[in-house]
Structure formats: structure tokens, C-alpha cells
Design a protein around this motif. Structure first.
Motif, mmCIF file in Angstrom:
data_model
loop_
_atom_site.group_PDB
_atom_site.id
_atom_site.type_symbol
_atom_site.label_atom_id
_atom_site.label_comp_id
_atom_site.label_asym_id
_atom_site.label_seq_id
_atom_site.Cartn_x
_atom_site.Cartn_y
_atom_site.Cartn_z
ATOM 1 N N TRP A 185 44.898 43.233 71.064
ATOM 2 C CA TRP A 185 45.734 42.273 70.340
ATOM 3 C C TRP A 185 47.235 42.516 70.520
ATOM 4 C CZ3 TRP A 185 41.065 44.057 68.220
ATOM 5 C CH2 TRP A 185 40.069 43.077 68.106
ATOM 6 N N GLU A 203 49.286 36.673 71.016
ATOM 7 C CA GLU A 203 49.969 36.185 69.829
ATOM 8 C C GLU A 203 49.081 36.368 68.609
ATOM 9 O OE1 GLU A 203 52.226 32.460 70.533
ATOM 10 O OE2 GLU A 203 51.905 32.127 68.370
ATOM 11 N N PRO A 204 49.565 36.835 67.457
ATOM 12 C CA PRO A 204 50.961 37.222 67.173
ATOM 13 C C PRO A 204 51.287 38.698 67.477
ATOM 14 C CG PRO A 204 49.707 37.145 65.142
ATOM 15 C CD PRO A 204 48.741 36.834 66.240
ATOM 16 N N TYR A 205 50.655 39.292 68.460
ATOM 17 C CA TYR A 205 51.048 40.604 68.983
ATOM 18 C C TYR A 205 50.934 41.729 67.944
ATOM 19 C CZ TYR A 205 52.981 37.092 72.051
ATOM 20 O OH TYR A 205 53.129 35.985 72.832
ATOM 21 N N ILE A 206 49.678 42.073 67.624
ATOM 22 C CA ILE A 206 49.416 43.029 66.534
ATOM 23 C C ILE A 206 48.866 44.355 67.066
ATOM 24 C CG2 ILE A 206 48.193 43.352 64.342
ATOM 25 C CD1 ILE A 206 50.102 40.996 64.310
ATOM 26 N N PRO A 207 49.611 45.430 66.918
ATOM 27 C CA PRO A 207 49.031 46.744 67.254
ATOM 28 C C PRO A 207 47.968 47.111 66.211
ATOM 29 C CG PRO A 207 51.449 46.857 67.024
ATOM 30 C CD PRO A 207 50.999 45.551 66.438
ATOM 31 N N VAL A 208 47.102 48.046 66.552
ATOM 32 C CA VAL A 208 46.152 48.551 65.563
ATOM 33 C C VAL A 208 46.909 49.352 64.511
ATOM 34 C CG1 VAL A 208 44.200 50.109 65.168
ATOM 35 C CG2 VAL A 208 44.236 48.637 67.193
ATOM 36 N N ILE A 209 47.851 50.155 64.979
ATOM 37 C CA ILE A 209 48.551 51.035 64.045
ATOM 38 C C ILE A 209 49.963 51.275 64.543
ATOM 39 C CG2 ILE A 209 47.811 53.225 65.132
ATOM 40 C CD1 ILE A 209 47.258 54.262 62.280
ATOM 41 N N ASN A 210 50.892 51.310 63.616
ATOM 42 C CA ASN A 210 52.261 51.677 63.989
ATOM 43 C C ASN A 210 52.585 53.090 63.544
ATOM 44 O OD1 ASN A 210 53.105 49.391 65.387
ATOM 45 N ND2 ASN A 210 53.670 48.310 63.522
#
Lengths: 530, 530
Positions: free
Chosen positions: A205, A209-216
Motif C-alpha cells: 500500500w 493511493e492514498p499511500y499508506i505504510p504499515v508502520i511509521n
């Protein structure tokens, strides 16, 4: 190296490591005091550490009774901090100097760099780099993300990088006469996708779009849960991301530059596939990224190459005699030209009056070096007989146009982000340039072609591999670790809109140095000479 | 069952679980809010939980992006608390009732007992018990400690119990139509050696002077790091020990009895191989252990047996007719007699005037039931033709002497520990008796023979398996978990010295009920009747 100063400040004088050694005085057990081994050590440690909570995990507890008895209950304890708790990594005999080493890792898309550090004094023992083996799957990030979505792909791509690191670690340790158990911590900085692949997290992902990492914000991990073969209880710190397009490598860069601790306004530019830009000071940080990279790294010109032996990295044209002076890396016969050489070359061509403000060749000023190759005007920088390839090394009009688009993109991004931050480019007190490109580029040339603002030349500061420097700081200093979270929380990431206004700025910035010469007073003077 | 009340109080009304479900409202990701999945969930949880720290470990993070999308970002989060941080175990669709179960385990030397509990309402779904498979290595603890010291022994003995638990868990889950992933926590109570073997910690030094466990206060673990096959991120709480001879099972007992929360003075007696004793109240706790067990459990008399079908557990002798009334478990023909039956029998023989205050048979009062078997006077309780074995079930003078030594030991330990605590045995407001023995023993008989003090009969309270009840409380309630640490820190363990004074007390206590009859006013009355 700049980070050495931080090391000394933070860990030796300030006792600020998140991995540290505490050597409590323990009374051996007796019938009067038959406290359990782990509880005895914890009690001793908590006394020295004045009430700080200490915990001994199960794997460490399993080894503990044997080691305590072997060392006669007279031990150094190596601990790491996670939030308010210190965790035991290792115990060593108090009769010897403690042996505590760590690894800083730059997890680059193309290159992995490992640095072996003595955590007791911050000394860097060795630094090695190697190709990221994931390049065999794909040179670019998108190919790897797609590969990870295939059956078993994620596990494979993770294993590739982990096993490569393990091999490097093993040989690093061997060369430095250390058991791998002496490596008691690792700090890793990479972009968001590299970080996901390193952790075995699905990157699917990130690019959708909308460009979501699993974890920051990545919790502190154990090296062993990642399969990294160092001390089995060693912690692994992985730099957090700000988002899909702003990774831990850039946070490491901000950390290494020190810009987030300064009153004065600074900018950090990291040019890779994208140009990544951060500006700000101790109060605010703004970041953006834009496609400006490939041409600047020498990847677009037909004779362009990554920096390496035989690559031209510096060009001077004597304005009177039109003699060309070239420098190649390791003084080998020239094979190609890298980004910094290309910028030099275009700047020199402009100053010698061989190209005009649009970058078009002025034939009458180019002498016999200008040839028509496949219908395109090309400037022969190295004739075939002098080149390592046996062919002319020539810069075509197309190459120049590509470079000018890149430099215009770069300048437009700078103009846009400073405009959004409501500051002037001329207010920067430090213009940090990360990466090899930063180390090689001549600010004078970059200013001449209008790629970067016309600041005093000593404002430009090459920082080298800031991802690695930042990882080293994180490995050594607790304060740096706090600063990382602080940076992450403060960075405002701006999505640049390529709208009409941007295109107008871009068009003006394609000229050398710019349509608005008042922006480049020192360049205007130079061109008059030519 | 007593613990049900706590369950209701603590987890339903008081929301006191250390495993709980939080269901935050999450906005699905968008270009305006492209926070990473893990960070988004944490943010949502921390908002509901008012700033409490939440962490998502790597294994949970790996599953997260798939589950969040499957459930449309509308989820229940199952979390457990460790210190000040809540850790994610699982997420489930908000459209359904959350399914959260746990296991309480009594890790007995002989028997393993597992209880399946619904953590959402404290309901006990099922309880199963099985033989501890380590008994195949040795019935007693010492044999197992020695076995663990052999090459590969520790790993083998640990695997035995873990795999047995896994089998029980698997069938428990299957019978209750639950996936093993629905089991999200486990709480385990055992003695110090059983706990060490369960954790794979070397027990070698537990039985060697100065008797040092590896660890007393066990950190919260992951069930998966122990090889327990429930939800991979489920926490495992293991009761702490006070020392080598005071384990987590007894702390569980103190917890289950509630004595450490009361103003009034109580005593808890757990009779197994050793008699383990705790006395105190909410301000102080004192504990000791002593060898008083085997004869009391029925293990010494030739006709003695562990409680089971066909075992005599109650004896009455009508003082006028000298008719003997027996009760056997499940009304089967008698095979033997258990501890509580034995105490009944000796008390009844004494009250009927068949034995004297030294426990010696008074032949003229025994009628034709007294026989000489291999030169020893023996009282035929069940003639051969009525017994299940086809042989006389007879109690010999030797058996009586052994029982009286045990009861004397018990009483002397009680006298000694109360003396050291500077309280009187008659001050006990609650006399809790743990274990099967406690459930079976008739306080009237135990008082009659002078094994326990002459307190009002309703002071005696059998608690059943307090190790299991305590584990259930720990599984359900955060407050219980705090109380456990509190109990552990407050217990003073007394090493009983078998010195001259002890021996004097012991000699006096060997009489029925005692040399000092004023200690047993109600018994004196009874004997007059006989």
C-alpha cells in the motif's frame, strides 16, 4: 567526520548511551541472603542506577546463573533502554574491560553500508559497503514492491537483505577479532520501502493511493527477531518514517546535520532518484520531494555514469585558451562523467560562451569540438584516442537539455518550498548536501547553472552519507533517539503540486542561471567575463 | 467458587483486566490523512485510553494491514498491559462480539490443571486435569532436578510439560469450538522448581545450599516464546516465587484466600509433600514449610491411598455400640483409606476409648477387631470379605504412630510459627486449608487428634485448588497482578530450625490431643464421653 564530535559529546562526557555498562557490587548468595540470581542482579543494578527499572528477559535469565558463577558474581552488565526500563543484554567478568560494540547500517536502495562502532568510546573500527542484493530483483523500488506481493516474495526479499547483512557482519567481526556476541546493538536507517522490506512488512500500500505504510514509528526490536546474527539479546533500532515518501534515511540525515537543533535556518538536500529537501530550524521543519535526480546523478546523459574510477568528476575550461582540464577519479583514463562533472562541464561551457542562456551550443565559440552525431550537436569532451572506451566522450544538446530540466526542477522545488515556508532562499545559513553527490559537486558550478541559490560558497556543506552518520548517532546516544522522535513529530511533509504556477517557475528556471538574473548576482558577473 | 466474585468485581464492573478490548473509531486512510496503519490504530487507541501508551509489536504489525482492510478499519483491539504500556494482541471485526479467552494453569508436581475462561465476562467454560508428564522422569522434585542436569535433560523435561499443555489446550479449544487464536492469555502458578522447568531455567542450584533460584520475579513473557500454542502474541503471566521453597503456587493460594487484603488474622495451610503455612493479614505475612505431609495425605499407612473411588474418606464409630460407619468415594467397596479418613479413624478410635492419649491400642476396648499381624497390633477396619482387595484393611500401631508424628509435626510447626509471629493460634479468624486434603478433612477430627488448634469449627475453610483459583484471578484482574507483587514483597519466609525447643514442643504434641489439655477444651469434653 562530523558525527565523531557528537559521539564524544553524547556518550563519553554525557554518559548518554541507550546501551550502557553498569558494574554493580554484588554479594554472592548465602543462606542469609538467598535472593535468586536474576533478582540479585536487578537489585544491584537498580541500586547503582538509582531506582531505574531493570528487567531480565527469559533468554538472558537462562544464561545468567552459569555466567554469574563463572565470574564469581563480579560482573559488568550490558543493558539497553526501552522507554523507562533497562533490559539486560549481556554480562561480562568485571576483571576485564567491557567489550561492547554496535553496528550502524545505511539500508540504501542500491547500497548497504555497515559501520562497526565501539560503543564504549564511540570509535569507528571499520566501515564496509556492498550492493543491496535486492537489486537482483529490481533496481527500482516499485519492482521490489511488486515482487513482494508475489507468493513468498516478501519473505524472499527480506531474507536477501538480512542474509547479506549477516555475511557482512560476520566478516566485519572476524576481521576485527570480535565474536559476533560482542555486537550488542544495531541501528538501521533506510527509506520507507527499504525499511518495510527489512522488517518483513508488506509494502503493497506504500505505492498505492492514498499511500499508506504499515508502520511509521517502529517499536524497539530484538535483532534476533529480525534474524540478524549478533548478540541474541541485542536490541535493533530502526529509524521511523514520516510517511510513504519520507523515510528513516532522511530523518537520519536531519539528525546528522544538526539542523533541528539550530536557531538559524538551514536546508538539507539529498539527491538520489528523487531530490529530497528539508528546511527549517529547531522550531519547525518542512520537507518535500520531487523528481530532479537522475540527470543530476549523471544517469541521463549518454556518457553519464555513477561516480567511480575513471569517471570525470571535475571539469575546467580556461576561458582564454579554451583548454579543457579534466579530473578523473583515481586518475584513470576517462570512461564517462558523473553528475558533479556534468554540472561543472555545463557551467564551464556557459562561462566560456560555448552555450547560451538557453543552453544551446553557440557553434562559433566551440571550435572543432562540436560535431554532429546522428543529427544532434554534440561537444567532444574527450576524443576517442584519449578515452578509456576508445570512443569519443561527447555531450549532446539533448544531454544539456536534460540537465537543465533537472536543475530547473531542483531550483523550482527550492523556490516553491521556501515560498510555502515564507522564507527566502537567501536566508539559508547552511545548505547541507547529503550523499556522494554532495561531496563531489562544486557549489560554484551548481550556482553558475542556477541549480541552487547564489549564497556565499561556504554556506554549502557536503555531509557525505548522512543516513549512516544518523544511524551512528542513534546507536550511540539516547539523546539522539529522543531527537529522532522529536524530528519525526515536527516534520511537515508537503506534497508538491505540479500546477500552472510551478510550471511557470520551472520555465524561468530552465535558463542559465535564470531569467531573473538578479537572483544570481555573482553569476552575472562571471558571465560578463566570458 | 470464590474467585467468581472477584472476576465480576474486577473485570466487569471495575474494568480491571490486564487483557482488555478497546474499540476506537478509526477514520479510514485518505490522501488528507495518510497516517500508517499501525500509527493510525495506536492514535485511535491512545485517544480512547486517554494518553496511555500503546505499542504494536512486529508480528502484530505484519498482520495488521490485511486485517484492518478486511474489517474496513472498524475493529475491536485486544490489548494486554505490561507496566505502563498496552500491547496489541489481536484485532477483530467490530461487527461481532469480541472473542477473548484465556487459560489459568495449576502447574502441579503431580497434576496439571487447566481452566478455560472467557475473559470478557469471567465465565469458566471448562476445567481439565491430567498427570504432569514429568512424573515419568520422577515422582519427586529432586529426581527431576537431577535429570535436568543431564545433557539435554532440561530441554526434554521442559518440552514434556509444554507439549502436554499444548495437547490439553488443543482439545479444550476444540471441545469449546474455539480456534486456538481465541486464547489470548495464560496465567500459570507452580512451585519454584516446576516454574523453572516450565520456563527452561536450570533448577540445579534450587536444591543446593544456599538454595538459589535463577529468578523469582518473572517478567511478563509471550506464550509463543515458551512454545505454548495459543494466539502468537498472547502474553504469559507466570507467578513469581519468594524463594526456592516458596513458590508461585503458594502466592496464588494467598491471593485466592484473600487473607492479604484482610484486617483480621488468618492462616493458610497447604498440605502436600510438605506442609506449607502462611499467616498474617493485610499488614504482614509470614510463611514457613515443614515435613508434615506424607502421613496426613495417607501416603504412609499400609492401607493409605490418595483419595479416589473406593477410598474411605470418612469414618464414624458409634461410642455405644462400637458400630463402624464408613464412607467410600463413589460408594465403591473399600480398597484403602485417604488422609482425611485416617484422621477421622484415629479420632474416632480415641473417642471410643480404643486408643489412649499416646495412641496405643487399649486391647480390652477394641473387641475382636484387634489382631496381631506380623507381631504388630492392628485394628481391622474392613474385614477381608467386605473389602475390594479381598484382604483385611487394618490399621497397625505403626500406622497410628506415623500419623501422630505427622500431626505432631503439623501442630509444632503451627505453634512455632505463631510463637515467632507473637500471635496465638486461637486468634485465627480464618483457618484456610488448600488442596483436596482441605476439602476432605473433617475439622472436628483434626482437632480431636490435636493436629490443628481448637477453634470454632466454622473457622476452618477448605479452599480447594487455590493455585488454580489464584491463577484465574491473575488472568482476569490487573488488581490481582498488583496484589501478587505486593504479596511477594511482603512475605517473610521463616526457615524452621529443628532445635531442642522444637523437639520439646513436638514430643508434647505427639499426645492425643496434647499433653496440655487446656489447649483443647472442646476435645477434653468429648473424651469424657468415651
Amino acid at each position: 567526520m562530523e558525527e565523531r564530535q557528537y559521539i564524544a559529546m553524547d556518550t563519553i562526557r554525557g554518559d548518554d548511551g541507550w546501551i550502557k555498562v553498569v558494574s554493580p557490587r554484588l554479594a554472592p548468595p548465602s543462606l542469609r541472603d538467598n535472593t535468586a540470581d536474576a533478582d540479585r542482579l536487578i537489585k544491584g543494578l537498580e541500586k547503582v542506577m538509582q531506582g531505574t527499572r531493570v528487567e531480565i528477559g527469559l533468554p538472558a535469565a537462562k544464561r545468567l546463573p552459569f555466567l554469574l558463577r563463572e565470574y564469581g558474581y563480579d560482573v559488568h552488565s550490558v543493558l539497553y533502554r526501552e522507554e523507562d526500563t533497562w533490559h539486560l543484554i549481556d554480562i561480562q567478568p568485571a576483571s576485564k574491560e567491557p567489550q561492547v560494540y554496535g553496528l550502524a547500517v545505511d539500508l540504501g536502495t542500491t547500497t548497504l553500508v555497515l559501520r562497526l562502532v565501539n560503543l564504549m568510546n564511540g570509535q569507528i573500527l571499520e566501515e564496509v559497503s556492498c550492493l543491496n542484493p535486492q537489486t537482483e530483483i529490481g533496481l527500482d523500488i516499485l519492482t521490489r514492491i511488486h515482487f513482494a506481493a508475489l507468493e513468498g516474495g516478501l519473505a524472499k526479499i527480506q531474507t536477501l537483505v538480512i542474509e547479506k547483512l549477516n555475511k557482512q557482519i560476520e566478516s566485519l567481526a572476524k576481521r576485527n577479532n570480535l565474536p559476533s556476541d560482542a555486537l550488542m546493538g544495531i541501528a538501521v536507517a533506510g527509506n520507507t520501502t527499504m525499511t518495510h522490506l527489512f522488517l518483513g512488512l508488506v509494502p503493497y500500500w506504500i505505492c498505492r493511493e492514498p499511500y499508506i505504510p504499515v508502520i511509521n514509528k517502529i517499536p524497539l526490536l530484538n535483532a534476533s527477531e529480525l534474524g540478524i546474527r549478533i548478540h541474541p539479546d541485542a536490541p535493533a533500532f530502526v529509524f521511523p518514517n514520516v510517511g510513504s515518501y519520507f523515510g528513516g534515511d532522511l530523518i537520519a540525515g536531519i539528525l546528522a546535520s544538526g539542523m533541528a537543533r539550530q536557531e538559524r535556518l538551514s536546508i538539507l538536500v539529498d539527491i538520489g532518484t528523487n531530490a529530497e529537501i528539508v528546511l527549517g530550524n529547531k522550531d519547525w521543519l518542512m520537507a518535500c520531494a520531487g523528481a530532479a535526480g537522475p540527470a543530476l546523478e549523471g544517469g541521463v546523459a549518454s556518457i553519464g555514469m555513477m561516480a567511480g574510477p575513471g569517471v570525470i568528476d571535475k571539469v575546467t575550461i580556461d576561458p582564454g585558451s579554451e583548454t579543457i582540464l579534466l579530473r578523473t577519479i583515481e586518475d584513470r583514463p576517462p570512461e564517462g562523467i558523473c553528475g558533479s562533472g556534468l554540472i561543472d562541464l555545463v557551467a564551464q561551457l556557459f562561462l566560456a560562451g560555448m552555450i547560451d542562456i538557453q543552453g544551446k551550443f553557440i557553434s562559433e565559440n566551440c571550435g572543432n569540438r562540436l560535431k554532429d552525431i546522428e543529427g544532434i550537436k554534440s561537444y567532444v569532451l574527450v576524443p576517442a584516442k584519449e578515452s578509456a572506451t576508445g570512443k569519443d566522450l561527447a555531450l549532446s544538446q539533448t544531454d544539456i537539455d536534460a540537465l537543465l530540466r533537472s536543475k530547473a526542477a531542483m531550483f523550482t522545488i527550492l523556490a516553491t518550498i521556501t515560498g510555502m515556508a515564507n522564507v527566502s532562499m537567501l536566508d539559508f545559513k547552511d545548505f547541507f548536501i547529503a550523499g556522494t553527490f554532495g561531496t563531489c559537486v562544486n557549489p560554484e558550478s551548481a550556482i553558475t547553472i542556477g541549480m541552487v541559490p547564489d549564497l556565499p560558497r561556504d554556506t554549502y556543506k557536503p555531509l557525505g552519507n548522512t543516513s549512516l552518520s544518523g544511524a551512528t548517532l542513534a546507536l550511540l546516544s539516547s539523546r539522539s533517539r529522543d531527537e529522532i522522535q522529536n524530528i519525526r513529530n515536527r516534520v511537515t511533509y508537503i506534497e508538491l503540486n505540479v500546477n500552472q504556477e510551478f510550471m511557470n517557475l520551472f520555465s524561468a528556471a530552465k535558463f542559465i542561471p535564470h531569467t531573473d538574473l538578479s537572483l544570481f548576482p555573482s553569476v552575472r558577473t562571471s558571465t560578463k567575463k566570458g
